[in-house]
Design an enzyme around this catalytic site. Sequence first.
Site, PDB file in Angstrom:
ATOM      1  N   ASP A 147      12.880  41.510  20.939  1.00 21.30           N
ATOM      2  CA  ASP A 147      12.233  40.558  21.845  1.00 21.30           C
ATOM      3  C   ASP A 147      12.245  39.205  21.152  1.00 21.30           C
ATOM      4  O   ASP A 147      11.601  39.032  20.121  1.00 21.30           O
ATOM      5  CB  ASP A 147      10.782  40.992  22.139  1.00 21.30           C
ATOM      6  CG  ASP A 147      10.166  40.172  23.271  1.00 21.30           C
ATOM      7  OD1 ASP A 147      10.330  38.932  23.270  1.00 21.30           O
ATOM      8  OD2 ASP A 147       9.530  40.765  24.153  1.00 21.30           O
ATOM      9  N   ASP A 180      15.787  52.652  37.720  1.00 24.08           N
ATOM     10  CA  ASP A 180      14.755  52.515  38.758  1.00 24.08           C
ATOM     11  C   ASP A 180      14.994  51.231  39.557  1.00 24.08           C
ATOM     12  O   ASP A 180      14.377  51.023  40.591  1.00 24.08           O
ATOM     13  CB  ASP A 180      13.372  52.467  38.092  1.00 24.08           C
ATOM     14  CG  ASP A 180      12.237  52.470  39.118  1.00 24.08           C
ATOM     15  OD1 ASP A 180      12.295  53.297  40.057  1.00 24.08           O
ATOM     16  OD2 ASP A 180      11.309  51.639  38.994  1.00 24.08           O
ATOM     17  N   GLU A 198      19.109  45.472  45.570  1.00 26.98           N
ATOM     18  CA  GLU A 198      18.042  46.136  46.332  1.00 26.98           C
ATOM     19  C   GLU A 198      17.787  45.355  47.614  1.00 26.98           C
ATOM     20  O   GLU A 198      17.840  44.128  47.597  1.00 26.98           O
ATOM     21  CB  GLU A 198      16.764  46.174  45.487  1.00 26.98           C
ATOM     22  CG  GLU A 198      16.880  47.115  44.307  1.00 26.98           C
ATOM     23  CD  GLU A 198      15.599  47.176  43.492  1.00 26.98           C
ATOM     24  OE1 GLU A 198      14.507  46.964  44.041  1.00 26.98           O
ATOM     25  OE2 GLU A 198      15.716  47.429  42.286  1.00 26.98           O
ATOM     26  N   HIS A 207      13.062  52.178  42.711  1.00 26.17           N
ATOM     27  CA  HIS A 207      12.102  51.142  42.286  1.00 26.17           C
ATOM     28  C   HIS A 207      10.645  51.613  42.488  1.00 26.17           C
ATOM     29  O   HIS A 207       9.848  50.943  43.152  1.00 26.17           O
ATOM     30  CB  HIS A 207      12.350  49.817  43.034  1.00 26.17           C
ATOM     31  CG  HIS A 207      11.837  48.625  42.274  1.00 26.17           C
ATOM     32  ND1 HIS A 207      12.419  47.393  42.319  1.00 26.17           N
ATOM     33  CD2 HIS A 207      10.787  48.493  41.424  1.00 26.17           C
ATOM     34  CE1 HIS A 207      11.757  46.541  41.563  1.00 26.17           C
ATOM     35  NE2 HIS A 207      10.746  47.190  40.996  1.00 26.17           N
ATOM     36  N   GLY A 220       8.729  52.620  39.769  1.00 26.15           N
ATOM     37  CA  GLY A 220       8.093  52.676  38.443  1.00 26.15           C
ATOM     38  C   GLY A 220       6.585  52.501  38.492  1.00 26.15           C
ATOM     39  O   GLY A 220       5.831  53.154  37.763  1.00 26.15           O
ATOM     40  N   ALA A 221       6.126  51.608  39.360  1.00 25.26           N
ATOM     41  CA  ALA A 221       4.688  51.307  39.407  1.00 25.26           C
ATOM     42  C   ALA A 221       3.975  52.118  40.476  1.00 25.26           C
ATOM     43  O   ALA A 221       2.772  51.951  40.681  1.00 25.26           O
ATOM     44  CB  ALA A 221       4.498  49.820  39.690  1.00 25.26           C
ATOM     45  N   ARG A 232      14.740  44.823  35.832  1.00 21.22           N
ATOM     46  CA  ARG A 232      15.369  44.222  37.000  1.00 21.22           C
ATOM     47  C   ARG A 232      16.839  44.623  36.991  1.00 21.22           C
ATOM     48  O   ARG A 232      17.458  44.688  35.928  1.00 21.22           O
ATOM     49  CB  ARG A 232      15.233  42.682  36.973  1.00 21.22           C
ATOM     50  CG  ARG A 232      13.847  42.194  37.388  1.00 21.22           C
ATOM     51  CD  ARG A 232      13.587  42.447  38.868  1.00 21.22           C
ATOM     52  NE  ARG A 232      12.259  42.050  39.308  1.00 21.22           N
ATOM     53  CZ  ARG A 232      11.212  42.871  39.424  1.00 21.22           C
ATOM     54  NH1 ARG A 232      11.328  44.144  39.100  1.00 21.22           N
ATOM     55  NH2 ARG A 232      10.053  42.439  39.870  1.00 21.22           N
ATOM     56  N   ILE A 263       5.006  46.406  29.264  1.00 16.90           N
ATOM     57  CA  ILE A 263       5.599  47.729  29.532  1.00 16.90           C
ATOM     58  C   ILE A 263       6.319  48.248  28.284  1.00 16.90           C
ATOM     59  O   ILE A 263       6.201  49.427  27.934  1.00 16.90           O
ATOM     60  CB  ILE A 263       6.553  47.666  30.746  1.00 16.90           C
ATOM     61  CG1 ILE A 263       5.773  47.243  32.002  1.00 16.90           C
ATOM     62  CG2 ILE A 263       7.216  49.019  30.979  1.00 16.90           C
ATOM     63  CD1 ILE A 263       6.624  46.992  33.235  1.00 16.90           C
TER      64      ILE A 263
END
Length: 321
Positions: free
Chosen positions: A176, A269, A274, A292, A294-295, A245, A157
Amino acid sequence: MKILANDGIAPIGKENLEKARFQVITETVAQEDLVNAINENGYIGLLVRSATTVRKDLIDSCPGLKLIGRGGVGMDNIDVEYARSKDIKVINTPAASSQSVAEQVMAHLFGAARFIYDSNRKMPISGVSDFKKLKKKYGKGVELRGATIGIIGFGRIGQSLASYALGCGMNVIAYDPFVPNATVKIKVANQTVKVDIYTTSLDDLLTRADFISMHMPMLFDGNALIGNDEFAKMKDGVIIANASRGGVINEDALIANLDSGKVAHAALDVFTNEPTPREDLLKHAKISLTPHTGAATAEAQDRIGEELASQIINHFNTITA
Ligand code: NAD
């Protein structure tokens, strides 16, 4: 062979499975009734998204279960290692939704940069009586082109987001610890432009970014990567997005830094608690919100369905060959 798609599956995935002679049931069984439903109906496969959890006790109680599939990336709702130790195949669809999540983050960033999310809340209420006041309130936007976005977590992503940001003329920096560099491909007018990005340190990113977006998994210890110390290193007026997350940003620290003005806007998001996120986050005037999703695009759901179906067909073909 019967498969229960408890959180649904795109029609194309169902169709592909049915062509391969699987029976696919898409009813949603309540979590507490799942064990009985699986055993009584002889389901060999259980497909879930994020709503259904598949824990050790369910796995132990369903000896006929041969496969668990997660439509999407995060497998934190499944006891993956335990299932595998019981010879249950566990699959997910890691690449299918990257582009959708990246697009949603860009939507949040554009919306935050121009106060669109808050303007949409206030215009219906006081757009007639207070037009000039609102015009002044939302009249201090910023542009994305030329600004620097810092991407934390440079996997699927993160790299997809980089392609959108580069396409918009943003400068991209990334952090990263496991990815030293990556080549990001941007398709423009039938041409593919390749841009090599070398990741930098977290501190360097925090001090240089105008926009920050989180795309990493939860830390192993469950702690947030971004707390008060990290906010202190950021530029004044930074805009920060999280579609990874909930726990990767400390939510108390986020609210404190929004209230102090250090952070201009946040876009969330995902949430720590949750499906019952904190109300002070939901009601905060400086946070752009989605539940949530996003996808949650038609294209991503189709890709998820197709990818699940092909992995299931391959798996059962291999073991029955
Ligand atoms: P990915 O595995 O391709 O990329 C994650 C990257 O994070 C990896 O490159 C990894 O090296 C890096 N990383 C690990 N620990 C890190 C750390 N401490 N600091 C910085 N980077 C670190 O995963 P992805 O598909 O890009 O997904 C990223 C996140 O997005 C995951 O948390 C996933 O659960 C979440 N996600 C959310 C949605 C949504 O609907 N909002 C949808 C899909 C995925």
